[in-house]
Design a protein around this motif. Structure first.
Motif, PDB file in Angstrom:
ATOM      1  N   ALA A 106       0.835  -1.193   0.000  1.00  0.00           N
ATOM      2  CA  ALA A 106       0.000   0.000   0.000  1.00  0.00           C
ATOM      3  C   ALA A 106       0.876   1.253   0.000  1.00  0.00           C
ATOM      4  O   ALA A 106       0.631   2.206  -0.743  1.00  0.00           O
ATOM      5  N   ALA A 107       1.919   1.228   0.819  1.00  0.00           N
ATOM      6  CA  ALA A 107       2.830   2.370   0.896  1.00  0.00           C
ATOM      7  C   ALA A 107       3.568   2.541  -0.425  1.00  0.00           C
ATOM      8  O   ALA A 107       3.742   3.656  -0.931  1.00  0.00           O
ATOM      9  N   LEU A 108       3.966   1.411  -0.987  1.00  0.00           N
ATOM     10  CA  LEU A 108       4.719   1.414  -2.232  1.00  0.00           C
ATOM     11  C   LEU A 108       3.957   2.073  -3.380  1.00  0.00           C
ATOM     12  O   LEU A 108       4.544   2.791  -4.195  1.00  0.00           O
ATOM     13  N   ILE A 109       2.649   1.844  -3.452  1.00  0.00           N
ATOM     14  CA  ILE A 109       1.887   2.430  -4.559  1.00  0.00           C
ATOM     15  C   ILE A 109       1.354   3.822  -4.203  1.00  0.00           C
ATOM     16  O   ILE A 109       0.577   4.398  -4.946  1.00  0.00           O
ATOM     17  N   GLY A 110       1.800   4.342  -3.046  1.00  0.00           N
ATOM     18  CA  GLY A 110       1.486   5.727  -2.726  1.00  0.00           C
ATOM     19  C   GLY A 110       0.189   5.948  -1.984  1.00  0.00           C
ATOM     20  O   GLY A 110      -0.307   7.066  -1.912  1.00  0.00           O
ATOM     21  N   ALA A 111      -0.389   4.868  -1.430  1.00  0.00           N
ATOM     22  CA  ALA A 111      -1.607   5.053  -0.634  1.00  0.00           C
ATOM     23  C   ALA A 111      -1.243   5.657   0.713  1.00  0.00           C
ATOM     24  O   ALA A 111      -0.135   5.470   1.210  1.00  0.00           O
ATOM     25  N   ASP A 112      -2.170   6.403   1.294  1.00  0.00           N
ATOM     26  CA  ASP A 112      -1.913   6.981   2.612  1.00  0.00           C
ATOM     27  C   ASP A 112      -2.183   5.975   3.725  1.00  0.00           C
ATOM     28  O   ASP A 112      -1.554   5.999   4.767  1.00  0.00           O
ATOM     29  N   TYR A 113      -3.159   5.141   3.486  1.00  0.00           N
ATOM     30  CA  TYR A 113      -3.529   4.181   4.527  1.00  0.00           C
ATOM     31  C   TYR A 113      -3.809   2.811   3.927  1.00  0.00           C
ATOM     32  O   TYR A 113      -4.308   2.697   2.803  1.00  0.00           O
ATOM     33  N   TYR A 114      -3.536   1.793   4.735  1.00  0.00           N
ATOM     34  CA  TYR A 114      -3.916   0.437   4.373  1.00  0.00           C
ATOM     35  C   TYR A 114      -4.999  -0.007   5.358  1.00  0.00           C
ATOM     36  O   TYR A 114      -4.786   0.023   6.576  1.00  0.00           O
ATOM     37  N   ALA A 115      -6.170  -0.363   4.847  1.00  0.00           N
ATOM     38  CA  ALA A 115      -7.250  -0.811   5.727  1.00  0.00           C
ATOM     39  C   ALA A 115      -7.364  -2.327   5.619  1.00  0.00           C
ATOM     40  O   ALA A 115      -7.726  -2.848   4.572  1.00  0.00           O
ATOM     41  N   LYS A 116      -7.041  -3.006   6.704  1.00  0.00           N
ATOM     42  CA  LYS A 116      -7.052  -4.465   6.583  1.00  0.00           C
ATOM     43  C   LYS A 116      -8.473  -5.019   6.626  1.00  0.00           C
ATOM     44  O   LYS A 116      -8.735  -6.098   6.117  1.00  0.00           O
TER      45      LYS A 116
END
Lengths: 785, 220
Positions: A761-771
């Protein structure tokens, strides 16, 4: 058309399989057979000629699989292949009276909503083929082996709008009389006849024996010529080989002589030998010409409704006087519309009226979205309701099946504008008994207008059974003396014109107290005067009860079977009816009715906002915590969400009554990215976020990056939630984030889906990962408060 | 024969309920109702076709499928689907009751596995009769066997015409509740070699793995 294409005094012979023949001539399995027309034209011509010599008078080009999608990377264009195949077929016909059918099979992908291929895209794919076919000199177009009525409609429209060739439409059915996608024979016939094809067929899947009852059914109900191309029996499950010989096939086809088919041929497994025997055996056979049953049928692909008894039209999807629906239309909130559709279907509506007219929205695109969305969840036929020709045409075009248009009236300009559209798209149509001078008061005058509408409609080629006359309900409080005139007109129209009748009922009681009492009485009277299609609110139990009672009293509901089903013995589901529980308790336990009751009680002492913040949210938090800790599971979490929704509804209604807006916390967009159609996860997130008071804008699935960016700007959202479930669609997620960033849209992005990790998620530039859904709420709280 | 009771028990697991823990009465009731509805709506269809290993070679890429097909000279493609009405049902539930939608999703996922399981067993029996052995089934998308072969498999099987099964350009099977798989055929007893957790794309996030469990089916 019957004279030109088919003949009434004999049964035409069509050819047999192309694929089977190509394989016997060396086509390797798995190889695309249509390329052979270019690489081995002599072989293809030889096969075509073998059929002509065997007696076939209508032969197919070797183009069953040909389309732009399948030819991708082959080095050939659709035009190359169609031209080569048509040349082969024409060569084979030379010197004979045999004609060439441009053969078109299914595209090979499912259309929306089952798959991702758009209706308009399908149309374009077919357009390319038919244009090439006409250019190459094909005599007619055969769309065959179709399982999806919607795809077939795209093909027929493409053929009729872009060529002058006759069009034959053939579908493939299972023994239960339905295609793989659930289309029934009645729906196919009603829709295709409406669209103006020149012949209807059944081909493939089954042998002559299994097709026979289906063909009989089609011959009974179709007013167009019917043709049958059956397989050489059923395939052996192991080897896939077809099992019956030419002789046996011909023997089994004997039963078709008395059926009334206009043409016969073969499909998979059949060869020129089969056709030769058919030719010999069917020579001189005159098909019986039977009087057709003409019925009033409207349909979706799955459900055909014959209007031969009281047929309830649900009126609830119409913004007039409905604040919530207006708001939903303004916000593009399709879910609310769909809830209305499903609720009406559950309550017993048999057709749904769809009116999305609001001055401040784009009614054309809303009608298109509404038709597509409603048809994705409901099999009921629709009645497209608008006064605008452009809105109706756009809706008719994307409608899957045969709808009703609501409405035309006696005004000449309206008739001239709308009837050609109804004819083109094969819709049934409602005619209102009013004209330039308004609604006449007397029954006789309304009858005269009805007569005019029927005359004009028939002039435009519409069949009488597709006309529904609405004699218009006037308000009893204002025009009491005219109420009887409506009933009288209804009776006259029905008896003298032989058309079906439709009537909106609830208008009668406007301005009077205890409206339902007047409504049900008037409804019963109207039914007794011959009303076929009452337009009512099916959620109104007294109205539905009046109809159920009428059906018993008029002996339509034999032995009161349906009435008993509805009213005998069944007790409502038990969901704690006794002592009241607290709102929190009800939400935690996931009980809807107690939650609604508790919310009502709480309103006596608390403000709505306070109830949300100090009762509802803490209860939801508690369930969320339990879910996180693994002491409660997803169904319970969602059941609690359902209970909370029931409580929210109570608060919403309360605020509405006070004329106040509910307080929303902030907007969030959710979408499943381009190429992906997994949406269960996204929908769970949506449900939970909405529970916490966020205004969730659900764009749906398979959504292109640009559309998401555009919506983010338009709705000024600060949080976008993206879902992807496949390693192959993560790229689209990355692309979407890139587009959002490049457009400098100041929103944060949260992502979720089974194949994602926080690292990715961080790699593709998202601010947050919601599991999971709970995590998405935590993120929303952080971003939006 | 597929036993509804088994489907329901497996659906509990799929919804996250641990083996030792039955759901609450309400959820049990709901799952039972949904299972009834699914059983009447589903239209399971299957198809199969045999190929030489060489003719399928271009599609059988990756280490895992190679290992799976050791000692096999031919192989079988299998496909199964529950039909498109199931998708409509789930879409409809997603609008009116998300809980029901989630339960339907779980029940249908379990059901399509069971349909495939039964189909595989029948096919295995047929081959056994002819003195052949077949491996367990292996589906695209598992281990390093790319999901991109999905469309080719369907083409080879003529699955659209035979059972109404297609794939999107992004290789998602439609109707949604469908499975394709490869089984190796051999003259000697073979089991195949299913992908394990170490080659799984979900390895780092998988909840089952964190709990010390695996979803990889046990070999026959």
């Amino acid at each position: 058309m019957q004279e030109r294409l088919f003949e009434t005094n004999r049964i035409l012979i069509m050819d047999g399989a192309m694929g089977t023949m190509l394989q016997s001539k060396g086509l390797p399995p798995g190889e695309q057979p249509d390329l052979y027309s270019v690489t081995h034209p002599d072989i293809v011509t030889e096969i075509n000629r073998a059929y002509v010599e065997a007696g076939a008078e209508l032969i197919c080009t070797n183009t069953f699989v040909t389309n732009a999608k399948k030819l991708e990377g082959s080095g050939y264009t659709v035009r190359d292949i169609v031209s080569a195949a048509t040349t082969c077929a024409k060569q084979a016909c030379k010197g004979t009276h045999a004609r060439v059918m441009l053969d078109i099979g299914p595209i090979g992908e499912m259309l929306v909503p089952g798959g991702t291929l758009g209706f308009e895209e399908a149309y374009e794919i077919f357009r390319e083929i038919v244009v090439a076919g006409e250019e190459a000199g094909a005599d007619l177009i055969l769309l065959e082996t179709m399982t999806d009525l919607y795809e077939l409609k795209a093909g027929v429209l493409a053929a009729k709008e872009n060529t002058n060739l006759p069009v034959l439409a053939s579908m493939t059915f299972e023994e239960n009389g339905r295609t793989f996608t659930g289309c029934c024979i009645e729906s196919m016939v009603a829709t295709m006849e409406g669209l103006g094809v020149d012949g209807l067929g059944i081909n493939c899947s089954l042998g002559p024996v299994e097709v026979l009852p289906l063909a009989r059914r089609m011959c009974e109900i179709a007013s167009l010529p019917v043709f049958v191309k059956a397989n050489a029996g059923l395939p052996d499950p192991g080897s896939g080989a077809y099992t019956i010989s030419a002789r046996q096939f011909c023997e089994e086809m004997q039963a078709y002589k008395s059926l009334g088919v206009a043409a016969i041929g073969g499909c998979c497994g059949t060869t020129p030998d089969y056709v030769r025997l058919l030719t010999a055996s069917f020579r001189g056979v005159v098909p019986p010409q039977e009087e057709k049953m003409r019925k009033s049928v409207v349909c979706s692909a799955i459900k055909a409704v014959t209007v031969d008894r009281v047929t309830v039209i649900g009126e609830n999807i119409n913004p007039t006087g409905k604040k919530r629906l207006k708001e939903a239309l303004r916000n593009g909130d399709m879910d609310y519309l769909l809830e209305q559709a499903i609720a009406q279907e559950k309550a017993g509506a048999m057709v749904l009226d769809v009116n999305v007219g609001l001055p401040e929205i784009d009614e054309v695109s809303m009608m298109v979205s509404a038709v597509k969305a409603i048809q994705s969840v409901s099999n009921l036929p629709l009645q497209l309701d608008s006064t605008r020709a452009d809105v109706l045409e756009a809706g008719l075009r994307v409608y899957n099946g045969k709808p009703i248009v609501n409405s035309v009236n006696g005004e000449q300009a309206v008739l001239d504008q709308l009837l050609p559209i109804c004819k083109k798209y094969g819709a049934a149509v409602v005619g209102l008994t009013l004209d330039e001078k308004g609604i006449p008061t007397g029954a006789e005058k309304r009858f005269i207008i009805a007569e005019k509408i029927v005359r004009e409609a028939e002039k435009h080629g519409l069949a009488r059974e597709d006309l529904y006359i609405d004699c218009l309900t006037l308000t009893a409080s204002a025009q009491q003396e005219d109420v009887k005139e409506t009933l009288e007109a209804l009776k006259m129209v029905k008896e003298k014109l032989g058309v079906k009748t439709v009537l909106g009922v609830s208008n009668i009681s406007f301005g009077l107290p205890n409206r339902e009492q007047i409504n049900t009485s008037f409804l019963t009277l109207a039914l007794a005067h011959g009303l076929d299609m009452p337009i009512v609110n099916p959620l109104s139990e007294p109205m539905m009860a009046a109809i159920a009672s009428f059906n018993v009293l008029y002996n339509h509901d034999r032995q009161a079977t349906k009435y008993l089903q509805r009213y005998a013995g069944t007790s409502p589901p038990v969901e704690n009816q006794g002592n009241e529980m607290s709102l929190q308790e009800a939400v935690i336990q996931g009980l809807k009715t107690p939650a609604a009751i508790a919310a009502k009680t709480a309103l006596k002492t608390m403000q709505p906002e306070e109830i949300v913040n100090s009762l509802l949210i803490p209860a939801l938090d508690m369930v969320g915590d339990r879910f996180e800790k693994g002491t409660c599971y997803l169904p319970q979490l969602l059941q609690s969400a359902n209970a909370a929704v029931a409580a929210f509804e109570v608060l919403k209604t309360h605020l509405e009554a006070l004329g106040q807006e509910e307080v929303k916390k902030g907007k969030i967009i959710v979408a499943t990215v381009k190429g992906d159609i997994h949406d269960i996860g996204k929908n769970i997130v949506k449900t939970i976020l909405a529970n916490y008071g966020y205004q969730v804008i659900d764009l749906g699935r398979d959504i292109p990056p640009e559309q998401i960016a555009q919506a983010a700007v338009e709705h000024q959202v600060r949080l976008v939630g993206l879902s992807a479930l496949m390693t192959t669609t993560l790229g689209a997620m990355k692309e979407t984030i890139k587009v959002l960033r490049e457009a400098e849209i100041s929103c944060e992005v949260m992502v979720g889906g089974a194949v994602l990790t926080s690292e990715y998620a961080a790699l593709i530039g998202a601010d947050y990962y919601a599991k999971d859904a709970k995590a998405s709420v935590d993120i929303a709280k952080k971003v939006l408060g | 024969m597929i036993q509804p009771e088994m489907i329901i028990q497996d659906a509990y697991r799929r919804l996250g309920y641990p083996a030792e823990n039955q759901p609450d009465v309400y959820t049990c009731q709901k799952i039972n109702e949904v299972a009834d509805q699914i059983m009447t709506t589903a239209a399971p269809r299957t198809t199969q076709k045999e190929f030489t290993l060489t003719s399928l070679e271009p599609y059988l890429t990756g280490r895992d499928i190679e290992k799976h097909l050791v000692h096999c000279h031919r192989c079988l493609l299998l496909a199964a689907t529950l039909g498109s009405q199931i998708d409509t049902l789930i879409r409809k539930a997603s609008v009116s009751d998300m809980n029901e939608a989630v339960i339907m999703d779980a029940v249908t996922s379990v059901l399509i596995e069971a349909v495939m399981e039964e189909f595989e067993a029948e096919v295995r029996e047929e081959y056994r009769h002819q003195g052949h052995f077949i491996t367990s089934r292996y589906s695209p998308g598992y281990g390093d066997f790319p999901i991109t072969v999905q469309n080719d498999f369907l083409h080879l099987l003529d699955a659209g015409r035979k059972i109404g099964l297609y794939a999107t350009p992004t290789h998602i099977l439609t109707p949604r509740k469908s499975i394709t798989a490869v089984c190796g055929i051999s003259t000697q007893p073979v089991t195949g070699h299913l992908a394990g957790c170490d080659t799984c794309t979900l390895e780092s996030v998988c909840q089952s793995k964190k709990e010390g469990k695996t979803c990889a089916r046990t070999l026959i």
